[in-house]
Design a protein around this motif. Structure first.
Motif, short mmCIF file in Angstrom:
data_model
loop_
_atom_site.label_atom_id
_atom_site.label_comp_id
_atom_site.label_asym_id
_atom_site.label_seq_id
_atom_site.Cartn_x
_atom_site.Cartn_y
_atom_site.Cartn_z
N THR A 129 27.95 -16.13 31.11
CA THR A 129 28.49 -15.15 30.17
C THR A 129 29.65 -14.36 30.76
OG1 THR A 129 26.86 -13.55 30.93
CG2 THR A 129 26.29 -14.89 29.02
N TYR A 130 29.80 -14.31 32.07
CA TYR A 130 30.85 -13.50 32.67
C TYR A 130 32.10 -14.30 33.02
CZ TYR A 130 27.06 -10.19 33.10
OH TYR A 130 26.03 -9.35 32.83
N SER A 131 32.12 -15.59 32.76
CA SER A 131 33.26 -16.41 33.10
C SER A 131 34.41 -16.14 32.14
CB SER A 131 32.88 -17.89 33.07
OG SER A 131 34.00 -18.66 33.43
N ARG A 132 35.61 -15.98 32.68
CA ARG A 132 36.82 -15.73 31.87
C ARG A 132 37.83 -16.85 32.06
NH1 ARG A 132 37.15 -9.72 31.21
NH2 ARG A 132 35.22 -8.97 32.13
N GLY A 133 37.39 -18.01 32.48
CA GLY A 133 38.30 -19.09 32.80
C GLY A 133 38.73 -18.97 34.26
N ILE A 134 39.32 -20.03 34.78
CA ILE A 134 39.65 -20.03 36.20
C ILE A 134 40.63 -18.93 36.56
CG2 ILE A 134 40.75 -21.38 38.04
CD1 ILE A 134 39.57 -23.87 36.76
N MET A 135 41.73 -18.83 35.82
CA MET A 135 42.75 -17.81 36.15
C MET A 135 42.21 -16.40 35.91
SD MET A 135 45.09 -19.44 37.50
CE MET A 135 46.26 -18.15 37.72
N GLY A 136 41.45 -16.23 34.85
CA GLY A 136 40.87 -14.91 34.59
C GLY A 136 39.88 -14.50 35.67
N ASN A 137 39.09 -15.45 36.14
CA ASN A 137 38.13 -15.16 37.20
C ASN A 137 38.85 -14.78 38.50
OD1 ASN A 137 36.07 -15.77 35.44
ND2 ASN A 137 35.77 -17.83 36.24
N LEU A 138 39.88 -15.54 38.86
CA LEU A 138 40.63 -15.22 40.08
C LEU A 138 41.35 -13.88 39.94
CD1 LEU A 138 42.04 -18.72 41.01
CD2 LEU A 138 40.19 -17.48 42.11
N ARG A 139 41.88 -13.60 38.75
CA ARG A 139 42.55 -12.31 38.54
C ARG A 139 41.55 -11.16 38.69
NH1 ARG A 139 44.31 -13.11 33.67
NH2 ARG A 139 46.11 -14.28 34.38
N GLU A 140 40.33 -11.36 38.20
CA GLU A 140 39.31 -10.33 38.31
C GLU A 140 38.89 -10.10 39.76
OE1 GLU A 140 34.83 -9.48 36.65
OE2 GLU A 140 36.17 -10.73 35.49
N VAL A 141 38.92 -11.16 40.58
CA VAL A 141 38.54 -11.02 41.98
C VAL A 141 39.66 -10.31 42.76
CG1 VAL A 141 38.11 -12.29 44.12
CG2 VAL A 141 36.96 -12.96 42.02
N PHE A 142 40.91 -10.75 42.56
CA PHE A 142 42.00 -10.22 43.37
C PHE A 142 42.67 -8.98 42.78
CE2 PHE A 142 41.76 -14.68 44.74
CZ PHE A 142 41.49 -14.44 46.07
N GLN A 143 42.52 -8.74 41.48
CA GLN A 143 43.03 -7.52 40.86
C GLN A 143 41.92 -6.92 40.00
OE1 GLN A 143 46.40 -8.83 38.62
NE2 GLN A 143 47.77 -8.78 40.37
N PRO A 144 40.97 -6.27 40.61
CA PRO A 144 39.84 -5.74 39.83
C PRO A 144 40.29 -4.64 38.88
CG PRO A 144 39.70 -5.01 42.10
CD PRO A 144 40.85 -5.95 42.02
N TYR A 145 39.53 -4.49 37.79
CA TYR A 145 39.86 -3.47 36.80
C TYR A 145 39.66 -2.09 37.39
CZ TYR A 145 39.55 -7.30 33.53
OH TYR A 145 39.73 -8.49 32.87
#
Length: 121
Positions: A98-114
């Motif tokens: 349920t928390y997956s946002r696609g590959i690029m979205g997941n990497l963006r969430e890891v390296f640029q957290p909200y």
């Protein structure tokens, strides 16, 4: 470090012309030395250096595997605990992330957290 050690040992082999060395076997025939003989000679001549190279190669393999696992977790947007628990659950519930946002979205969430912009002091 492993590259420097390997380059040093290769230089020793090339400068001493070990690849072109020969020995006489029990029948009296001349045989070229093999790679096993060269490694044995290097180990007997430079035991600490050859042991360090083996240790560094083993460490590289272990850390490389761990790095691949962490990259997999980043791409799938999972924690280690979620990954472990998903393995024990049935395959149908494990595939629904349920928390997956696609590959690029997941990497963006890891390296640029909200960040929350409305912080109250």
């Amino acid at each position: 470090m492993a590259g420097v050690i390997a380059a040093f040992l290769l230089q020793v082999v090339l400068l001493s012309h070990m690849m072109h060395a020969a020995y006489k076997d029990s029948d009296g025939h001349e045989q070229l030395v093999g790679i096993v003989f060269i490694i044995q000679h290097l180990f007997l001549t430079f035991p600490r250096i050859v042991f360090a190279l083996g240790f560094l190669l083993m460490l590289t393999l272990l850390l490389g595997g761990y790095t691949c696992f962490v990259c997999h977790l980043c791409v799938t947007n999972q924690t280690t605990n979620e990954w472990y628990k998903a393995r024990s659950l049935s395959s149908s519930s494990a595939s629904a992330r349920t928390y997956s946002r696609g590959i690029m979205g997941n990497l963006r969430e890891v390296f640029q957290p909200y960040r929350s912009c409305n912080k109250k002091r």
